[in-house]
Design a protein around this motif. Structure first.
Motif, PDB file in Angstrom:
ATOM      1  N   PHE A 275      37.522  41.070  43.809  1.00 45.42           N
ATOM      2  CA  PHE A 275      38.770  41.507  43.952  1.00 45.42           C
ATOM      3  C   PHE A 275      39.133  42.054  45.463  1.00 45.42           C
ATOM      4  O   PHE A 275      40.182  42.010  45.922  1.00 45.42           O
ATOM      5  CB  PHE A 275      39.293  42.384  42.796  1.00 45.42           C
ATOM      6  CG  PHE A 275      40.594  42.467  42.793  1.00 45.42           C
ATOM      7  CD1 PHE A 275      41.694  41.926  41.799  1.00 45.42           C
ATOM      8  CD2 PHE A 275      41.586  43.363  43.576  1.00 45.42           C
ATOM      9  CE1 PHE A 275      43.044  42.082  41.888  1.00 45.42           C
ATOM     10  CE2 PHE A 275      42.936  43.591  43.656  1.00 45.42           C
ATOM     11  CZ  PHE A 275      43.491  42.991  42.625  1.00 45.42           C
ATOM     12  N   LEU A 278      39.752  39.336  47.792  1.00 48.20           N
ATOM     13  CA  LEU A 278      40.976  38.779  47.962  1.00 48.20           C
ATOM     14  C   LEU A 278      41.928  39.741  48.564  1.00 48.20           C
ATOM     15  O   LEU A 278      42.837  39.324  49.219  1.00 48.20           O
ATOM     16  CB  LEU A 278      41.307  38.414  46.449  1.00 48.20           C
ATOM     17  CG  LEU A 278      42.918  37.881  45.989  1.00 48.20           C
ATOM     18  CD1 LEU A 278      42.956  36.795  46.484  1.00 48.20           C
ATOM     19  CD2 LEU A 278      43.150  38.114  44.377  1.00 48.20           C
ATOM     20  N   LEU A 282      44.459  38.973  51.802  1.00 55.65           N
ATOM     21  CA  LEU A 282      45.803  38.845  51.574  1.00 55.65           C
ATOM     22  C   LEU A 282      46.502  39.963  52.330  1.00 55.65           C
ATOM     23  O   LEU A 282      47.449  39.848  52.787  1.00 55.65           O
ATOM     24  CB  LEU A 282      46.205  39.058  49.847  1.00 55.65           C
ATOM     25  CG  LEU A 282      46.131  37.818  49.175  1.00 55.65           C
ATOM     26  CD1 LEU A 282      46.482  37.814  47.692  1.00 55.65           C
ATOM     27  CD2 LEU A 282      46.670  36.344  49.865  1.00 55.65           C
ATOM     28  N   MET A 341      49.742  42.531  50.085  1.00 54.46           N
ATOM     29  CA  MET A 341      49.155  41.251  49.231  1.00 54.46           C
ATOM     30  C   MET A 341      50.559  40.581  48.969  1.00 54.46           C
ATOM     31  O   MET A 341      50.726  39.164  49.004  1.00 54.46           O
ATOM     32  CB  MET A 341      48.591  41.773  48.043  1.00 54.46           C
ATOM     33  CG  MET A 341      47.198  42.410  48.206  1.00 54.46           C
ATOM     34  SD  MET A 341      46.386  42.841  46.876  1.00 54.46           S
ATOM     35  CE  MET A 341      45.870  41.434  46.032  1.00 54.46           C
ATOM     36  N   ALA A 367      48.370  32.643  42.665  1.00 54.32           N
ATOM     37  CA  ALA A 367      48.014  34.008  43.526  1.00 54.32           C
ATOM     38  C   ALA A 367      47.831  35.143  42.384  1.00 54.32           C
ATOM     39  O   ALA A 367      46.871  36.012  42.453  1.00 54.32           O
ATOM     40  CB  ALA A 367      48.992  34.274  44.618  1.00 54.32           C
ATOM     41  N   VAL A 370      44.674  34.125  40.055  1.00 54.23           N
ATOM     42  CA  VAL A 370      43.623  34.432  40.577  1.00 54.23           C
ATOM     43  C   VAL A 370      43.292  36.085  40.679  1.00 54.23           C
ATOM     44  O   VAL A 370      42.266  36.516  40.407  1.00 54.23           O
ATOM     45  CB  VAL A 370      43.347  33.932  42.200  1.00 54.23           C
ATOM     46  CG1 VAL A 370      42.398  34.550  42.859  1.00 54.23           C
ATOM     47  CG2 VAL A 370      43.461  32.554  42.068  1.00 54.23           C
ATOM     48  N   ALA A 371      44.196  36.755  41.116  1.00 55.04           N
ATOM     49  CA  ALA A 371      44.203  38.299  41.015  1.00 55.04           C
ATOM     50  C   ALA A 371      44.080  38.748  39.520  1.00 55.04           C
ATOM     51  O   ALA A 371      42.937  39.615  39.526  1.00 55.04           O
ATOM     52  CB  ALA A 371      45.561  38.932  41.708  1.00 55.04           C
ATOM     53  N   LEU A 374      40.282  37.953  38.608  1.00 55.41           N
ATOM     54  CA  LEU A 374      39.255  38.910  39.493  1.00 55.41           C
ATOM     55  C   LEU A 374      39.205  40.226  38.817  1.00 55.41           C
ATOM     56  O   LEU A 374      38.329  40.993  38.692  1.00 55.41           O
ATOM     57  CB  LEU A 374      39.615  38.729  40.855  1.00 55.41           C
ATOM     58  CG  LEU A 374      39.248  37.630  41.612  1.00 55.41           C
ATOM     59  CD1 LEU A 374      39.741  37.587  43.073  1.00 55.41           C
ATOM     60  CD2 LEU A 374      37.622  37.263  41.473  1.00 55.41           C
TER      61      LEU A 374
END
Length: 518
Positions: A275, A278, A282, A341, A367, A370-371, A374
């Protein structure tokens, strides 16, 4: 970069039209995510400090903070009132933090919308709720979630108050609110005064260039300066008093190579490297994009000082004096990462919209998905029995409760509490204090002063070697002690002289439970 930020400050606006559903719904969702499973992890050492402080009498709390934990007195007082209303349990201990997270996330939606538009606000709220540090603080019975809530609320009040001041509109109620929230924030967690200092950087940016050094900007900066003087003046006696107890944070590590990882990973992503990658991609991408667009520049002018002043300031001070920086101590700035982000995802969505609306929507969904994917492993790991310092006290208490329930009617039990692993200032009696039902009716023959009965945070007791002479007529003696240091030999030898032998031994995480019978 400074020039770009400066030119945007006077343009901050707050959207009011039908603006409540998104903040409320996302805030409620964040609270639900935080509270779900919060009853599963065992209470641990830090949370036990909340329990024994907030459940003692007001007079005893006043005596305690004269010696230890004065920095937490406001939080303990709030929790004292809460426990008076609902009673203590591990769930009620953590419920206020989940509510605070929900409120903070809702206000983050409002703040993001005010700075960079509705879509950024919504995305910022969602990302804040998904940050592993936020899912952690939402089920932690300490003040971190309250600190984040007060930081967001103070920042939002600053944005509105400064805008109204520059517009020559009625702004004093907003500044009064700002002073109240900022002072309360510092009282709940003293490091929050660094957020107030960061706000000073935000309002000072337009004054750095002649072209933006207007009377309106000077008025806003002057109002902030007056508010800051009141806040810092109110907190100065408190800060001086707490400095005498600074030895409580001597566990913080000195700044070294590990600090970079703490800032980039642990601070907002807790122990989730995936995380963190990511988030960094971002957030950095969002910041770079924001420099070229007015809404993004408005956001950066607020966000960067909010996170930068506390983080850089604490690390810098730690280099020249005693260590002060700990990743969780800057958790109140977690929404700053989410806001950056959100800017990045909003920019990607706008680019995708050039092709088609479907592509734009898919970009946002991807998006967020995926967040969430994770973040999920952290959420699950944080809601296991041994998630907090590998304590498993609830499992220990359940074991004792189950075994005592199997004893013949009329059995007289005594309990002996040995050391607590990693925390030499307390004993394993902390398990009884956080899970008292399992020990109801049992004698505590070595106890001298219970927690709340004296001036100290924890209890005091006689040496373990005295147990042989302290048991008289007890059918069973229970020993709860750390795996390390192992004090079983001392207790076993003393009880053997009184006619007791080891009946059975259990090991639960970092605690050993031994039952002795005659």
């Amino acid at each position: 970069m400074t020039a770009l930020l400066e030119r945007t400050l006077p343009a901050v606006t707050v959207t009011r039209r039908r603006g409540w559903p998104a903040p409320v719904l996302i805030g409620v969702l964040a609270a639900v995510v935080s509270v779900a499973g919060s009853w599963v992890p065992s209470v641990w050492y830090d949370e036990a400090a909340t329990v024994v402080s907030a459940t003692r009498s007001w007079g005893a709390l006043g005596r305690e903070v004269q010696h230890v934990d004065l920095v937490h007195v406001t939080f303990y007082a709030l929790m004292h009132v809460w426990f008076d209303l609902v009673g203590y349990s591990p769930f009620t201990l953590r419920l206020p933090s989940a509510i605070a997270v929900g409120a903070a996330v809702g206000l983050t939606v409002v703040l993001g919308r005010a700075l960079a538009g509705r879509r950024v606000g919504v995305l910022a709220g969602v990302f804040t709720a998904l940050l592993p540090r936020v899912t952690w603080m939402g089920e932690e019975g300490r003040s971190f979630a309250f600190g984040m809530l007060l930081a967001v609320a103070g920042t939002l009040l600053l944005v509105v108050a400064a805008r109204r001041t520059r517009a020559a509109a009625r702004s004093w109620p907003w500044w009064v609110g700002y002073v109240a929230v900022s002072a309360l924030g510092g009282a709940v967690f003293l490091y929050l005064v660094l957020v107030t200092v960061g706000h000073g950087v935000t309002v000072a940016l337009p004054l750095l260039r002649r072209s933006t050094r207007t009377r309106a900007a000077l008025r806003a900066a002057g109002c902030w300066a007056g508010a800051a003087v009141v806040v810092l003046g109110a907190l100065l006696p408190f800060a001086r008093a707490t400095s005498s107890q600074s030895g409580q944070i001597d566990w913080i590590r000195h700044v070294s190579a590990h600090t970079l990882e703490e800032v980039l990973v642990t601070q907002f992503s807790y122990e989730n490297t995936g995380f963190a990658v990511l988030m960094c991609i971002l957030a950095v991408g969002g910041a770079l994009f924001a420099l070229h667009h007015a809404p993004g520049r408005r956001l950066l002018a607020v966000v960067l000082p909010w996170v930068g002043v506390p983080t850089i300031g604490l690390v810098a001070v730690s280099l020249v004096t005693n260590p002060l920086y700990s990743p969780r101590y800057v958790s109140f700035a977690a929404p700053t990462a989410a806001l950056c982000m959100a800017v990045a995802v909003d920019a990607l969505q706008r680019r995708a919209a050039i092709s088609s609306r479907r592509a734009a929507g898919a970009t946002t969904v991807l998006a967020v998905a995926v967040a969430a994917a994770l973040s999920a492993p952290s959420w699950v790991a944080q809601r296991t029995v041994t998630a907090k310092d590998d304590s498993a006290w609830n499992a220990v208490a359940a074991l004792v409760h189950r075994e005592r329930a199997r004893e013949p009617a009329g059995t007289v039990d005594a309990v002996v509490f040995g050391p607590l692993e990693r925390h030499p200032k307390a004993t394993s009696r902390i398990i009884e204090e956080t899970y008292p039902k399992a020990f109801a009716g049992a004698r505590d023959p070595l106890l001298v002063t219970p927690a709340g009965g004296g001036d100290a945070l924890w209890d005091t007791q006689r040496p373990l070697s005295d147990i042989g002479g302290a048991v008289a007529g007890d059918d069973a003696v229970w020993l709860l002690t750390a795996v390390s240091p192992d004090e079983r030999a001392t207790v076993t030898a003393s009880l053997a002289a009184a006619g007791y032998h080891v009946d059975r031994t259990w090991t639960v995480a970092r605690t050993r439970v031994v039952r002795y019978l005659r």
